[in-house]
Design an enzyme around this catalytic site. Structure first.
Site, mmCIF file in Angstrom:
data_model
loop_
_atom_site.group_PDB
_atom_site.id
_atom_site.type_symbol
_atom_site.label_atom_id
_atom_site.label_comp_id
_atom_site.label_asym_id
_atom_site.label_seq_id
_atom_site.Cartn_x
_atom_site.Cartn_y
_atom_site.Cartn_z
ATOM 1 C CB CYS A 139 3.071 -0.754 -6.828
ATOM 2 S SG CYS A 139 2.881 -2.499 -7.137
ATOM 3 N N GLY A 164 0.818 -1.209 0.000
ATOM 4 C CA GLY A 164 0.000 0.000 0.000
ATOM 5 C C GLY A 164 0.849 1.255 0.000
ATOM 6 C CB SER A 165 0.037 4.663 1.077
ATOM 7 O OG SER A 165 -0.226 4.532 2.464
ATOM 8 C CD GLU A 207 4.733 -3.484 -3.635
ATOM 9 O OE1 GLU A 207 4.425 -2.336 -4.021
ATOM 10 O OE2 GLU A 207 4.150 -4.530 -3.994
ATOM 11 N N GLY A 240 0.994 4.490 5.179
ATOM 12 C CA GLY A 240 0.426 3.341 5.872
ATOM 13 C C GLY A 240 1.472 2.284 6.195
ATOM 14 N N GLY A 241 2.338 2.008 5.243
ATOM 15 C CA GLY A 241 3.368 0.994 5.440
ATOM 16 C C GLY A 241 4.357 1.392 6.520
#
Lengths: 485, 485
Positions: free
Chosen positions: B268, B207-208, B231, B211-212
C-alpha cells in the site's frame, strides 16, 4: 452578511477565505494562537454588558445564568491558551534510527506529532448561547489547534450570534490573525452546503439526535467523508440503591429536583431517569417537595418538541404523573415527574427511555436491586450515568455496565454542571455522540480537530519545531519509547 | 467451523461468545493481556515452519519474505505487550476537587482514562498474510486494549488463516483467556452481517477503496454507527528536485525501482508516482536499468484488477511506456514504468493519479519546480509522500502541502517498509483511510479501539486501578494539569 441569511456567493467567499486563513494559521506559533484566544476572552468579558441583554431577549435564560456562562466561556478560551502554550497535546514522538530494532530489520528516524485538520464547520447549540455557541468550546479548540472556523449560527439566537462574532472578529483583527480565520454563516441550507464543501475538513454539532444524525450522514456521504462530532441525546440515568435511599432519601430528592430543573431542564446532562426502590424515601420526599419555578423554554420550536414528547409519555398507561399534570403544559412549564416500573422500562425502552428536553424526568421503581443491572443493560449510549450508593453496597457490576454505556460516571453527585477541566469527558457511545472517542468539553477536546503526521529521515532544519532534536519548544515528548518531561 | 464457510448459527455463537469474552477481558489486568500477546508471539514463531509452507501455496509470496513477515508479526505482538505493561496509553488524568477553579465556580474530583470499545471485527488484508491478517496489527491492538476480536478471513489465504487462528487460539487457551476472545469467520456475507450486529463495537479493514468504502458506509448505516478504520488506497507520490536529480539520479532510479517492485508492487506504500525534471538523470538511468524479476501476483482476482487498471492507463494517449509493454501483462508480470507530463496529471488526476496495485508506476515530467506545488495541490489523501531534495533546495511550501495530504512524509528515502515503532504513522486523509486521526501500524494503533470514561466523585476503592490516588499501577498521569512520570 448584514442580513440573517448567507447567500451562496457569500458562503463561497467565506469558505475560500477560511481555507486561505487555515494555510496561514496552521503554521502559526503557539504563542500567537494563545494570544488570539486570550484576546477573544478579554473582549468577550468586556462586552458582556452588551451581549447579555441580547441573549436575554433571544433565549428566555436569566441574567445570572447568562453572566456565569460568559465567564465559563472565557475561562474555557484561556484554558485552551494554556494547553496550546504547554504543547503536550501535540503528542510528539521521536524514534531515532536504530539498526538493531525488530531483530535487525532496523528502523529509520521517524518523528510524529499532531497537525490541524483544516477549516472546521461548527453547528452551534441553542441551550448554551455562549459556551456551546459562536465562541464556545468547538471554536476554542479549533482555533487552538491551528484550524480556521466557520460557525453556523443557531436560529434560536441570531442577533447574539452576530454580536458575539463581531467581538471575536475584532479580537482576531487586533492580534493580526489572518482574514477569514473565523466566520459566521446563517441558514440551515447554508450549513448543509458548507458541510459538503471539499474545503471543510471537519464538523461539529450540539443538538438533537435527529439533527445530528442527518448531518453525520451528510458528512459521511461526501466523496471524501470527514469526521463529524455530534453531541446529541442522553437520558442520563441515575441509580439509587436501597441503602442510599433509606439513608439519604431527602437529600437525594432535593438534589435530583434541583438538577433536573436546572436551566428549565434543557441541559444535555439533565437526569431524565431515576431508579428508586419501591417504598422509597426519596419518592416520598419528591412528592412533598415544592417544585422550583422554571423559566420559559428556550424558544417556541423547543417548547413544541418538549410538549409533544411529554404528551406522548403521560398518555401511556404504564406511566403515572406525580402531582399535578396540567401546569406542566403551561408556559412557562412547571416541572413534572413521571413514574413507572423498571420492568416497564426494560420491556419498552424505545418508548419510555427517551430524552424529553425540558423540566420532566421519569422515576422507575424496582423491587430487587438486580433489576438495576437489567435496566443498565437496556440502556444505549449516554453522556453520563449516576449512582447513589453507600459504602456497604456491592455495585461493582453496575459500575462496569454503566462504564460500557456512558462517557462520565458520577458517584453520589448530579450530572448537570460539566466543569471545564483536564479530565472532563463530555461524550459517550451513540446516540450520546457520533464519536465516542472524543469529548466536547475539557482540554482533551483539542484532539478532535487534529491528526498525526510522521516525518521520516528529515534533516533537523526541515522538521516542525515540535520534532526538532534540540526540543526548542521544550515539550514533553516520547523519545525512543520513553516519556520525557 | 471446519469448512471455509461460517453459517448464520455459527456466527451467532461467535458473536455471543465474543461479547461474553469481552466482559471478562476488558476487566483483565495489564499483566494478563501482555502475557497473552507474548504467548501468541511465541507460538507463532514456533509454528513458522508449519505456517510458511501454507502461505507459500496460497499467496505466491516467497519464503524469505514470509519468514520476515512472521518475525515482524511476532515483534509487533511483543511490542504491544510492552505498551500494555507501561500503561501510558490509558492517558490517565486526575483533577482533584478545587473550589477555586474557574473563578470560584469550582470543580469536583474527576478522573478519566481510556477503556476498550467492545468486540472488534477485523477484515484482513491479502498482501500481508501474517502482519495484516489473523494475528496482525489490528488483532494485536484490540487484544492489547482489552477488546475481543472476530477476524473475517481473507479469501486469498483461507487455509493459512485457519492454521494461524488455531495457533492463536491455542496460545489463548494456554494463558486461560476467556473462550470466545478470538474467533475466525469466513465469507463476505458473514462479514457484512457481523458488521451490522449490535454486539460488534468497531471494525477495521485493509484493502481497496471500493471494498473499504462499502464497509465504512455499512458501519455508518447502522442504527448505532460504529467506528470503522479502513486503510485503503494511496499512490504515494515522490517528488524529485532538479538538484537531487542531477546529483543522485542513479541512486534515486535504483531506489525507486527497488521500492516500486518490492512484493511485486503489492504494497500500500508502493511509490506509484514519481515526478522528475525534464532531461532527468534519474529517468535516463531508469531507462537503462535491468528490471528485477517480480513474483506472481497474490491471487487471480488481484491480477485481473491490476491488468485492467494497467490496460486503461497504457491505452491513454498522454501516457508513454518506458521500455517493453507486452511482458507487463504476462504472468508473472514484469515491472512497467509509464511516463507522462505533470501538466497532464494535473489536468486529469482522476484518470492518471490512480492506484495500480502491482509492479507499475507513473513518472511525470516537469519543466519548472513550481509545477511540483501544483501537482501536490492536485493530490487527495495519501499514506505517504516522499521528497528527494538537496540541502540548498527551497521545498518549505512543498513539505507543507504534502503534510496536509498525507500521514507520513519521507526525505530522501522510500516509503515501502513501514517499521513498527512508537512514532510510526500508517494512515492519512481519505481515501488513504477513513479515519485520518488513526494509524494501523505502530504503538499508537492501540488508541483506535479505546474511548475515554470519566469518574466523578468516586471513592478511591471504587475507581479503576489506573485512576486510584496511590497510583498502584505506577503510570505516567496528568494530575491537576501537570504531567507526572
Amino acid at each position: 452578511m448584514t442580513a440573517m441569511h448567507t447567500s451562496e456567493d457569500e458562503l463561497e467567499a467565506v469558505l475560500a477565505a477560511s481555507w486561505e486563513a487555515f494555510e496561514v494559521w496552521s503554521a502559526s506559533t503557539a504563542q500567537r494562537r494563545a494570544a488570539a484566544l486570550t484576546e477573544i476572552a478579554a473582549r468577550l468579558d468586556a462586552a458582556a454588558d452588551d451581549l447579555v441583554p441580547i441573549a436575554l431577549r433571544e433565549t428566555n435564560l436569566d441574567e445570572a445564568r447568562l453572566r456565569s456562562e460568559v465567564s465559563r466561556t472565557t475561562f474555557q478560551l484561556r484554558l485552551f491558551a494554556e494547553v496550546v502554550r504547554e504543547g503536550a497535546y501535540l503528542d510528539p514522538r521521536i524514534d531515532h534510527a536504530d539498526a538493531t530494532w525488530q531483530a535487525g530489520a532496523g528502523r529509520p528516524d521517524i518523528r510524529r506529532a499532531l497537525e490541524p485538520l483544516g477549516p472546521v464547520l461548527v453547528f452551534t447549540a441553542s441551550n448554551f448561547p455562549f459556551a456551546f455557541s459562536v465562541a464556545g468550546g468547538d471554536t476554542a479548540s479549533a482555533l487552538a489547534s491551528g484550524c480556521s472556523v466557520v460557525v453556523k449560527a443557531h436560529s434560536g439566537h441570531p442577533e447574539l450570534s452576530r454580536a458575539t462574532a463581531e467581538v471575536v472578529s475584532a479580537a482576531l483583527d487586533l492580534v493580526q490573525a489572518p482574514a477569514g480565520l473565523f466566520s459566521l454563516v446563517f441558514g440551515t441550507e447554508t450549513g448543509r452546503t458548507a458541510l459538503t464543501d471539499p474545503r471543510v475538513r471537519a464538523g461539529s454539532f450540539t443538538g438533537s439526535i435527529q439533527g445530528g444524525r442527518a448531518l453525520f450522514d451528510l458528512a459521511n456521504s461526501r466523496p471524501d467523508p470527514i469526521p463529524f462530532f455530534a453531541e446529541m441525546g442522553s437520558i442520563n440515568p441515575t441509580f439509587v440503591t436501597r441503602a442510599a435511599d433509606r439513608r439519604r432519601g431527602e437529600q437525594i430528592a432535593e438534589g435530583f429536583l434541583a438538577s433536573m430543573t436546572l436551566g428549565s431542564g434543557q441541559f444535555c446532562t439533565k437526569p431524565g431517569l431515576l431508579a428508586l426502590p419501591r417504598g422509597s424515601q426519596t419518592l416520598a420526599r419528591l412528592r412533598s417537595l415544592t417544585r422550583p419555578a422554571t423559566g420559559r423554554l428556550l424558544n417556541e420550536r423547543l417548547r413544541e418538541g418538549y410538549l409533544r414528547t411529554l404528551g406522548d409519555l403521560v398518555a401511556r398507561p404504564e406511566i403515572e404523573v406525580i402531582g399535578e399534570r396540567a401546569r406542566a403544559f403551561s408556559d412557562p412549564p412547571e416541572p413534572i415527574i413521571l413514574m413507572s416500573d423498571v420492568a416497564h422500562a426494560i420491556r419498552d425502552p424505545e418508548s419510555l427511555l427517551i430524552e424529553c428536553f425540558g423540566p420532566a424526568s421519569l422515576v422507575v421503581l424496582y423491587d430487587h436491586e438486580d433489576e438495576l443491572l437489567a435496566l443498565a443493560r437496556t440502556l444505549d449510549g449516554q453522556l453520563t450515568a449516576t449512582i447513589h450508593a453507600e459504602s456497604e453496597d456491592d455495585v461493582t457490576e453496575l459500575i462496569r455496565l454503566l462504564a460500557r454505556r456512558s462517557g462520565r460516571l458520577l458517584w453520589n453527585q448530579w450530572p448537570t454542571g460539566v466543569a471545564v477541566t483536564y479530565a472532563q469527558q463530555h461524550g459517550g457511545p451513540y446516540p450520546a455522540t457520533t464519536v465516542a472517542g472524543s469529548t466536547s468539553v475539557g482540554t482533551a477536546a483539542i484532539g478532535r480537530f487534529l491528526r498525526p503526521v510522521a516525518y521520516q529521515g528529515f534533516p533537523d532544519e526541515r522538521l516542525p519545531p515540535a520534532l526538532k532534536e534540540g526540543n526548542p519548544l521544550r515539550l514533553s515528548r516520547r523519545v525512543d519509547g520513553a516519556l520525557q518531561i
